[in-house]
Motif scaffolding. Structure first.
Motif, PDB file in Angstrom:
ATOM      1  N   GLN A   1       0.829  -1.203   0.000  1.00 13.56           N
ATOM      2  CA  GLN A   1       0.000   0.000   0.000  1.00 13.56           C
ATOM      3  C   GLN A   1       0.871   1.264   0.000  1.00 13.56           C
ATOM      4  OE1 GLN A   1      -2.174  -1.007   3.570  1.00 13.56           O
ATOM      5  NE2 GLN A   1      -4.058  -1.388   2.421  1.00 13.56           N
ATOM      6  N   ALA A   2       1.961   1.222   0.764  1.00 10.26           N
ATOM      7  CA  ALA A   2       2.875   2.375   0.812  1.00 10.26           C
ATOM      8  C   ALA A   2       3.487   2.620  -0.560  1.00 10.26           C
ATOM      9  CB  ALA A   2       3.965   2.134   1.853  1.00 10.26           C
ATOM     10  N   TYR A   3       3.808   1.542  -1.253  1.00  8.99           N
ATOM     11  CA  TYR A   3       4.352   1.629  -2.617  1.00  8.99           C
ATOM     12  C   TYR A   3       3.347   2.341  -3.533  1.00  8.99           C
ATOM     13  CZ  TYR A   3       6.011   0.052  -7.225  1.00  8.99           C
ATOM     14  OH  TYR A   3       6.433   0.004  -8.525  1.00  8.99           O
ATOM     15  N   ALA A   4       2.083   1.923  -3.463  1.00 10.70           N
ATOM     16  CA  ALA A   4       1.032   2.526  -4.302  1.00 10.70           C
ATOM     17  C   ALA A   4       0.814   3.992  -3.948  1.00 10.70           C
ATOM     18  CB  ALA A   4      -0.267   1.745  -4.147  1.00 10.70           C
ATOM     19  N   ALA A   5       0.897   4.318  -2.662  1.00  9.47           N
ATOM     20  CA  ALA A   5       0.697   5.704  -2.219  1.00  9.47           C
ATOM     21  C   ALA A   5       1.822   6.605  -2.733  1.00  9.47           C
ATOM     22  CB  ALA A   5       0.641   5.763  -0.691  1.00  9.47           C
ATOM     23  N   PHE A   6       3.061   6.098  -2.714  1.00  6.68           N
ATOM     24  CA  PHE A   6       4.192   6.900  -3.198  1.00  6.68           C
ATOM     25  C   PHE A   6       4.099   7.058  -4.715  1.00  6.68           C
ATOM     26  CE2 PHE A   6       8.878   7.466  -4.085  1.00  6.68           C
ATOM     27  CZ  PHE A   6       8.959   8.717  -3.492  1.00  6.68           C
ATOM     28  N   ARG A   7       3.676   6.014  -5.391  1.00  2.53           N
ATOM     29  CA  ARG A   7       3.467   6.109  -6.842  1.00  2.53           C
ATOM     30  C   ARG A   7       2.431   7.196  -7.149  1.00  2.53           C
ATOM     31  NH1 ARG A   7       1.217   0.776  -9.106  1.00  2.53           N
ATOM     32  NH2 ARG A   7      -0.628   1.528  -7.987  1.00  2.53           N
TER      33      ARG A   7
END
Length: 431
Positions: free
Chosen positions: A239-245
Motif C-alpha cells: 500500500q505504501a508503494y502505491a501511495a508513493f506512486r
C-alpha cells in the motif's frame, strides 16, 4: 537559385517555429537553472559551506585556497565551539564578510564537492580524524548526496534559507550515485518539488518520470517511512508503494498542467486519473485528492461531482479566505453550467499549483531535521544539528552586509565595537 534560397529560408523558419521536443524544453530548463545558481543568497551560502569543508582539506597546491583556508579556519574553529548562533559577535560576522568579499570569485568558480564532506570537517575538529580516514571514492559521493539531501530539507523548512538554497542543493545532488533504496526515491521526489516551486517544470517532470520508471523496476521497496512522513496513513508495504506512486503522478500532473503544449495537457489527465484510482483503493482523502477530483470532473463535464469536491476543499485549513472566495465563485459558475469559465478564469492551473504546494509545505514544516540527521547514523549527528542555526544565521548576516544595511543596524547596538567597524567599512560602503 533564388527559388532554392527561398525554399531553404522557408524550411528554416518552419523549423524555428515548430514545437520544441521534450528534450529541448528540458535543456532550456537546465540552462536557466545554471543561471540561477550564482545569484542571491546562493554565493554567501556556498561560502559558509566551503569554510567548513575547507577546514578538513590538506590541499596546499592552490595559493588562493591557502589564503582562504588560513583565515576561514580561525572562524570555523570559533563556530565549532558555539552553542548558539548569537554567540558570534558583530566583529566575527564582519570578519566573515570581509573574507567573503575577498574570495567571492574563488567561491563562485569552485566546486564544493572537490573538498572533503562536511561530516569529515566535524570529525576532524571533534575527534581529530585525519584525512587518511575521510570518505573517499564512491562512499564520498554517496555521503555528499546524503548531505545535499539533508541541507535541501533544512532549506525548505527554514524561514531564512528557503527554496533559493534548496534549489542549489538539489542541483548538487547526484541521485544516481545512491544505491536503490527508499532514500533514492525520496531525493528524486524532493528534487522534483523544489524544481516545481522555482518554475522549472520540465526538470521537475523529468524527476517524477524517472522516479516512476524506477518504481516499476523496484516493486518490493518498503516505502512505509516515506508515506508516514507525508502523513498519508498507516499502510503495509504494498500500500505504501502505491501511495508513493500516486504522489509522483500527482506532482507530475501538476507540472504538466503548468506547461503550454497541448500534448502536455493531454498527459495531465493520465496522471490525475491514476492518482484518483490509487487513492480510492487506499482510502486516501485529502486536499490534494479533492483538488484533482475537481479538475478531472470539470474536464469530463461532471459539474455536480466537481461541486461536491469543491465543497470538501473549501473546508480545508490550508486555504485562505481569498481561496475560499474563489471556490464559492467556481461553484456559482458551475451552477450556471459554465465549467469553461471555471477552468480558464477561476479554478485555474496556478490555483492547483498553490494547493499542491501548500499540501506539501504543511508536511515539510513538521519534519524534524535534527532527528533526520541522527537517524542517518551520521557521526557527531547531535553536535552537527546544533550548528545548523549558525549556518542559517551566518548566511543571513553575510547577505545583509552586502548592501551595508546589516552593519548600519548592528553598529547601533554594538557601541564602541560598532564604531570601530564603521571605520573599517568606509572603503566598502558609502555611508
Amino acid at each position: 537559385m533564388k527559388k532554392l534560397l527561398y525554399l531553404s529560408l522557408l524550411l528554416f523558419l518552419i523549423a524555428c517555429s515548430s514545437e520544441k521536443t521534450d528534450e529541448e524544453l528540458l535543456e532550456l530548463d537546465r540552462i536557466a537553472l545554471n543561471e540561477n545558481l550564482v545569484s542571491g543568497k546562493v554565493v554567501p551560502y556556498k561560502f559558509v559551506k566551503l569554510m567548513f569543508r575547507g577546514y578538513a582539506s590538506d590541499d596546499t597546491t592552490s595559493t588562493k585556497f591557502k589564503a582562504f583556508k588560513r583565515d576561514s579556519d580561525k572562524l570555523v574553529q570559533k563556530i565549532m565551539k558555539l552553542n548558539r548562533a548569537d554567540d558570534l559577535s558583530v566583529k566575527d560576522y564582519w570578519a566573515m564578510y570581509q573574507l567573503y568579499d575577498q574570495m567571492d570569485g574563488f567561491v563562485t568558480q569552485t566546486d564544493e564537492d572537490e573538498f572533503p564532506v562536511i561530516v569529515d570537517a566535524f570529525r576532524r575538529f571533534w575527534d581529530g580524524t585525519k584525512s587518511a580516514h575521510y570518505f573517499k571514492g564512491k562512499a564520498k559521493a554517496e555521503q555528499e548526496a546524503r548531505e545535499h539531501a539533508f541541507l535541501t530539507i533544512l532549506a525548505m523548512t527554514s524561514s531564512s534559507l528557503g527554496t533559493e538554497i534548496a534549489l542549489y542543493e538539489c542541483s548538487e545532488t547526484d541521485v544516481e550515485l545512491l544505491p536503490d533504496s527508499e532514500l533514492k526515491g525520496d531525493l528524486r521526489f524532493l528534487r522534483g518539488f523544489v524544481f516545481m516551486q522555482k518554475g522549472f517544470y520540465y526538470l521537475s517532470e523529468n524527476e517524477y518520470s524517472n522516479n516512476l520508471e524506477w518504481l516499476k523496476k523496484n516493486k518490493n521497496l518498503d516505502l512505509r517511512a516515506t508515506i508516514n512522513s507525508m502523513q498519508l496513513g498507516q499502510f503495509d508495504q504494498k500500500q505504501a508503494y502505491a501511495a508513493f506512486r500516486a504522489m509522483n503522478h500527482l506532482y507530475r500532473g501538476v507540472d504538466r498542467l503548468m506547461m503550454e503544449r497541448e500534448i502536455d495537457h493531454e498527459r495531465v489527465l493520465e496522471d490525475f486519473e491514476q492518482v484518483l484510482k490509487d487513492c480510492k483503493t487506499l482510502k486516501i482523502d485529502n486536499e490534494a485528492v479533492w483538488a484533482i477530483e475537481v479538475y478531472v470532473h470539470l474536464e469530463k463535464g461532471e459539474n455536480d461531482k466537481a461541486i461536491a469536491s469543491l465543497e470538501k476543499l473549501k473546508k480545508s485549513k490550508l486555504l485562505t479566505d481569498d481561496d475560499k472566495a474563489l471556490i464559492d465563485e467556481s461553484i456559482e459558475y458551475l451552477k450556471k453550467d459554465d465549467p469553461e469559465t471555471v477552468l480558464k478564469d477561476v479554478y485555474d492551473k496556478v490555483f492547483m499549483l498553490k494547493i499542491a504546494s501548500a499540501f506539501t509545505y504543511n508536511r515539510l514544516k513538521d519534519v524534524n531535521t535534527n532527528k533526520l540527521l541522527k537517524k542517518s547514523k551520521t557521526p557527531n549527528a547531535s553536535k552537527i544539528a546544533k550548528k545548523t542555526e549558525v549556518l542559517e544565521n551566518a548566511v543571513d548576516q553575510i547577505d545583509g552586509f552586502s548592501n551595508g544595511e546589516t552593519l548600519k543596524e548592528a553598529t547601533k547596538k554594538a557601541g564602541e565595537e560598532g564604531e570601530g567597524l564603521l571605520e573599517e567599512a568606509k572603503e566598502l560602503f558609502d555611508f
